[in-house]
Design a protein around this motif. Structure first.
Motif, PDB file in Angstrom:
ATOM      1  N   SER A  49       0.829  -1.208   0.000  1.00 18.84           N
ATOM      2  CA  SER A  49       0.000   0.000   0.000  1.00 18.84           C
ATOM      3  C   SER A  49       0.864   1.259   0.000  1.00 18.84           C
ATOM      4  O   SER A  49       0.565   2.231  -0.720  1.00 18.84           O
ATOM      5  N   GLU A  50       1.972   1.268   0.773  1.00 18.92           N
ATOM      6  CA  GLU A  50       2.864   2.429   0.801  1.00 18.92           C
ATOM      7  C   GLU A  50       3.549   2.628  -0.555  1.00 18.92           C
ATOM      8  O   GLU A  50       3.665   3.768  -1.053  1.00 18.92           O
ATOM      9  N   LEU A  51       4.012   1.504  -1.146  1.00 15.55           N
ATOM     10  CA  LEU A  51       4.626   1.616  -2.469  1.00 15.55           C
ATOM     11  C   LEU A  51       3.636   2.149  -3.497  1.00 15.55           C
ATOM     12  O   LEU A  51       4.003   2.941  -4.391  1.00 15.55           O
ATOM     13  N   ILE A  53       1.227   4.196  -2.841  1.00 12.82           N
ATOM     14  CA  ILE A  53       1.081   5.639  -2.561  1.00 12.82           C
ATOM     15  C   ILE A  53       2.233   6.418  -3.178  1.00 12.82           C
ATOM     16  O   ILE A  53       2.039   7.496  -3.772  1.00 12.82           O
ATOM     17  N   TYR A  54       3.479   5.860  -3.052  1.00 11.24           N
ATOM     18  CA  TYR A  54       4.622   6.549  -3.653  1.00 11.24           C
ATOM     19  C   TYR A  54       4.479   6.635  -5.156  1.00 11.24           C
ATOM     20  O   TYR A  54       4.794   7.666  -5.776  1.00 11.24           O
ATOM     21  N   LEU A  55       3.982   5.554  -5.805  1.00 15.38           N
ATOM     22  CA  LEU A  55       3.763   5.611  -7.251  1.00 15.38           C
ATOM     23  C   LEU A  55       2.704   6.635  -7.600  1.00 15.38           C
ATOM     24  O   LEU A  55       2.819   7.358  -8.627  1.00 15.38           O
ATOM     25  N   ASP A  56       1.657   6.723  -6.797  1.00 21.96           N
ATOM     26  CA  ASP A  56       0.622   7.724  -7.049  1.00 21.96           C
ATOM     27  C   ASP A  56       1.199   9.135  -6.920  1.00 21.96           C
ATOM     28  O   ASP A  56       0.860  10.037  -7.720  1.00 21.96           O
ATOM     29  N   GLN A  57       2.085   9.329  -5.935  1.00 26.94           N
ATOM     30  CA  GLN A  57       2.706  10.654  -5.773  1.00 26.94           C
ATOM     31  C   GLN A  57       3.579  10.994  -6.967  1.00 26.94           C
ATOM     32  O   GLN A  57       3.546  12.138  -7.479  1.00 26.94           O
ATOM     33  N   LEU A  58       4.393   9.980  -7.412  1.00 28.35           N
ATOM     34  CA  LEU A  58       5.235  10.229  -8.589  1.00 28.35           C
ATOM     35  C   LEU A  58       4.386  10.517  -9.813  1.00 28.35           C
ATOM     36  O   LEU A  58       4.729  11.403 -10.636  1.00 28.35           O
ATOM     37  N   PRO A  76       8.826  13.200  -3.467  1.00 31.72           N
ATOM     38  CA  PRO A  76       8.079  12.534  -2.400  1.00 31.72           C
ATOM     39  C   PRO A  76       8.625  12.919  -1.028  1.00 31.72           C
ATOM     40  O   PRO A  76       9.829  13.124  -0.857  1.00 31.72           O
ATOM     41  N   GLY A  77       7.723  13.049  -0.070  1.00 31.67           N
ATOM     42  CA  GLY A  77       8.088  13.634   1.210  1.00 31.67           C
ATOM     43  C   GLY A  77       8.804  12.719   2.174  1.00 31.67           C
ATOM     44  O   GLY A  77       9.277  13.196   3.215  1.00 31.67           O
ATOM     45  N   ASP A  78       8.891  11.416   1.937  1.00 29.73           N
ATOM     46  CA  ASP A  78       9.540  10.527   2.892  1.00 29.73           C
ATOM     47  C   ASP A  78      11.037  10.821   2.927  1.00 29.73           C
ATOM     48  O   ASP A  78      11.715  10.748   1.893  1.00 29.73           O
ATOM     49  N   PRO A  79      11.598  11.152   4.078  1.00 31.99           N
ATOM     50  CA  PRO A  79      13.030  11.515   4.155  1.00 31.99           C
ATOM     51  C   PRO A  79      13.960  10.358   3.808  1.00 31.99           C
ATOM     52  O   PRO A  79      15.126  10.580   3.500  1.00 31.99           O
ATOM     53  N   ARG A  80      13.488   9.130   3.846  1.00 25.52           N
ATOM     54  CA  ARG A  80      14.350   8.000   3.527  1.00 25.52           C
ATOM     55  C   ARG A  80      14.768   8.001   2.060  1.00 25.52           C
ATOM     56  O   ARG A  80      15.758   7.364   1.690  1.00 25.52           O
ATOM     57  N   PHE A  81      13.988   8.692   1.189  1.00 32.03           N
ATOM     58  CA  PHE A  81      14.368   8.778  -0.210  1.00 32.03           C
ATOM     59  C   PHE A  81      15.626   9.628  -0.398  1.00 32.03           C
ATOM     60  O   PHE A  81      16.287   9.532  -1.436  1.00 32.03           O
ATOM     61  N   SER A 107      15.700   8.364  -7.013  1.00 26.94           N
ATOM     62  CA  SER A 107      15.798   8.930  -5.673  1.00 26.94           C
ATOM     63  C   SER A 107      17.258   9.024  -5.257  1.00 26.94           C
ATOM     64  O   SER A 107      18.114   8.286  -5.747  1.00 26.94           O
ATOM     65  N   ARG A 108      17.564   9.957  -4.347  1.00 26.18           N
ATOM     66  CA  ARG A 108      18.921  10.123  -3.859  1.00 26.18           C
ATOM     67  C   ARG A 108      19.396   8.863  -3.122  1.00 26.18           C
ATOM     68  O   ARG A 108      20.586   8.568  -3.066  1.00 26.18           O
ATOM     69  N   SER A 109      18.417   8.098  -2.580  1.00 24.91           N
ATOM     70  CA  SER A 109      18.795   6.899  -1.844  1.00 24.91           C
ATOM     71  C   SER A 109      19.455   5.849  -2.737  1.00 24.91           C
ATOM     72  O   SER A 109      20.181   4.991  -2.250  1.00 24.91           O
ATOM     73  N   LEU A 110      19.211   5.894  -4.072  1.00 24.48           N
ATOM     74  CA  LEU A 110      19.861   4.961  -4.994  1.00 24.48           C
ATOM     75  C   LEU A 110      21.319   5.335  -5.267  1.00 24.48           C
ATOM     76  O   LEU A 110      22.075   4.504  -5.764  1.00 24.48           O
ATOM     77  N   TRP A 111      21.655   6.585  -4.988  1.00 25.25           N
ATOM     78  CA  TRP A 111      22.992   7.109  -5.239  1.00 25.25           C
ATOM     79  C   TRP A 111      23.314   6.951  -6.727  1.00 25.25           C
ATOM     80  O   TRP A 111      22.689   7.609  -7.549  1.00 25.25           O
ATOM     81  N   ASP A 112      24.253   6.139  -7.111  1.00 28.50           N
ATOM     82  CA  ASP A 112      24.577   5.989  -8.533  1.00 28.50           C
ATOM     83  C   ASP A 112      24.126   4.645  -9.099  1.00 28.50           C
ATOM     84  O   ASP A 112      24.561   4.251 -10.184  1.00 28.50           O
TER      85      ASP A 112
END
Length: 459
Positions: A49-51, A53-58, A76-81, A107-112
């Protein structure tokens, strides 16, 4: 004595506790497995369900202009991204006409690193939930979606949101540890409750054992006290057994005393004759031995009947026994040519007792009838309720009304001129009473005496 090696396996307490604990353990394990599976399904459903929601936001903030530039109006507002390799990722890729898929936003969390691009079964308008390998080689749960932009040179856009396995494995492991602790405490509590329940439930048996010990040690004659309804019938039956044993013991003592008293007279007569050197000693010995023999037979019959009434399942057919007795009586009174009529005896009747006792009673009655009958002895037998009613009549002179009870007393005879010991009808009445029946005289149809014997019937 039986070895006590396996005594614990024969204990009701051990059996009940083992059965209860096994059932409790199986139930708790099944419940724990079911709860764990439900919680896992809940966590995975919440993650999907959270995933979604993130797709809907994107999807909502994704912008593609005519020049082919792709951008997001907001992140997206989740700081973990924004934290590298945090375990929560998103990515936007473009699909061109040649089939090549190229990541354009991440997302920045993927880095490179990049998320996997190929997902079999992905269709336009239907999201795909699957698993993939993350940037650090870890397992991911991903949700992919295809979009068709209205502007720009791209045929399709691929939106992906993924979460590392530690995001759901950690809460599941934490929940499993808490669940195991809670279920362990529950099992311990139920084991204590089972032990208390078994101890309380078996406490009447412990009390019963103490009461039995009192009976065995002679401190009590019966099992005293009130027990549960499941145990009380056993206590009552055991008390009845004690009563019967006491009655049998009292009867044995009484019969032994009676026999000793009955033998005192013949022994005293023999001793006096021996001291006086009586010349008629041989005849006196023969006479007194016969008296002693009759007394012994009488008391042995009493003892045999007392033992027989405690044996269940005895059955003695009446008609064959009477026919055998009549054949004997015809030989005993052969010089008088008596007629014995057994037509009134039902062939299906059976006496609930020993055949020897039946022959002892009816043999005495038939012998007396044969002594007094002129020409005929009539025997009839019928069943009334649970009792046999057997009548033996003769066409002799009969008895006065005031003598009908006296002849049943020990040592009493209807005519002192006739041979006999006066024990025959006394034996009949005593044996009948031992079996719960009775013997008496009534007015017969042939003009002589009529002896009636009531005995327990089979069936």
């Amino acid at each position: 004595m039986r070895p006590r090696v396996h005594a614990r396996y024969q204990s009701l307490r051990v059996r009940l506790l083992a059965a209860l604990l096994a059932w409790v353990l199986l139930s708790v394990l099944a419940a724990g497995w079911g709860i764990q599976q439900l919680f896992r399904q809940h966590i995975m459903a919440q993650l999907q369900s959270e995933l979604n929601i993130y797709l809907d936001q994107l999807t909502a903030v994704l912008q593609v202009n005519a020049g082919g530039q792709i951008a997001l109006s907001s992140l997206p507002g989740d700081p973990r991204f924004n934290q590298p390799y945090s375990g929560l990722y998103w990515q936007v890729s473009v699909s061109q006409a040649d089939g090549k898929i190229t990541p354009v936003l991440r997302s920045r969390s993927l880095w490179d690193a990049d998320l996997p691009q190929q997902y079999s079964g992905l269709q336009m308008g239907r999201d795909l939930a699957t698993e993939a390998v993350g940037p650090s080689g870890q397992q991911l749960r991903v949700r992919a979606r295809l979009l068709q932009p209205a502007d720009g040179p791209y045929d399709e856009l691929l939106l992906i949101a993924g979460a590392d396995q530690h995001l759901w494995a950690e809460p599941i492991d934490r929940f499993n540890r808490m669940l195991a602790l809670a279920l362990g405490i529950l099992v311990l509590g139920m084991a204590i409750a089972a032990w208390a329940q078994v101890s309380y439930g078996l406490s009447p048996l412990v009390r019963l054992r103490r009461r039995l010990l009192d009976v065995r040690e002679g401190r009590a004659s019966h099992i005293e006290g009130v027990f549960p309804t499941e145990v009380q019938p056993l206590v009552q039956d055991f008390n009845e057994v004690l009563d019967r044993n006491q009655q049998a013991l009292d009867g044995a003592r009484r019969e032994a005393g009676n026999l000793a008293h009955a033998l005192k007279t013949p022994l005293a007569v023999l001793a006096n004759a021996a001291r006086a050197k009586d010349p008629a000693l041989p005849e006196l010995v023969s006479e007194q031995v016969q008296v002693a023999h009759r007394q012994v037979d009488y008391h042995l019959a009493q003892a045999r009947a007392a033992a027989a009434i405690r044996v269940r399942g005895l059955s003695s057919p009446v008609a064959p026994l009477l026919q055998g007795l009549v054949r004997v009586m015809q030989r005993v009174h052969a010089d008088r040519a008596l007629q014995y009529d057994l037509s009134g005896v039902d062939e299906s009747l059976a006496f609930r007792g020993e055949s020897q006792d039946f022959e002892e009673m009816l043999g005495n009655v038939l012998d007396n009838a044969g002594k007094w009958a002129r020409r005929r002895v009539q025997v009839s037998a019928r069943k009334h309720e649970n009792m046999l009613e057997i009548k033996v009549e003769d066409d002799g002179p009969g008895l006065r009304a005031d003598r009908t009870e006296a002849v049943f007393e020990r040592g009493q005879r209807a005519d002192e001129r006739r041979p006999g010991s006066g024990l025959g009808l006394s034996i009949v009445r005593d044996l009948a009473q031992l079996y719960g029946g009775r013997a008496y005289m009534e007015t017969g149809t042939l003009g002589g005496a009529c002896v009636v014997i009531c005995l327990p019937a089979v069936g």
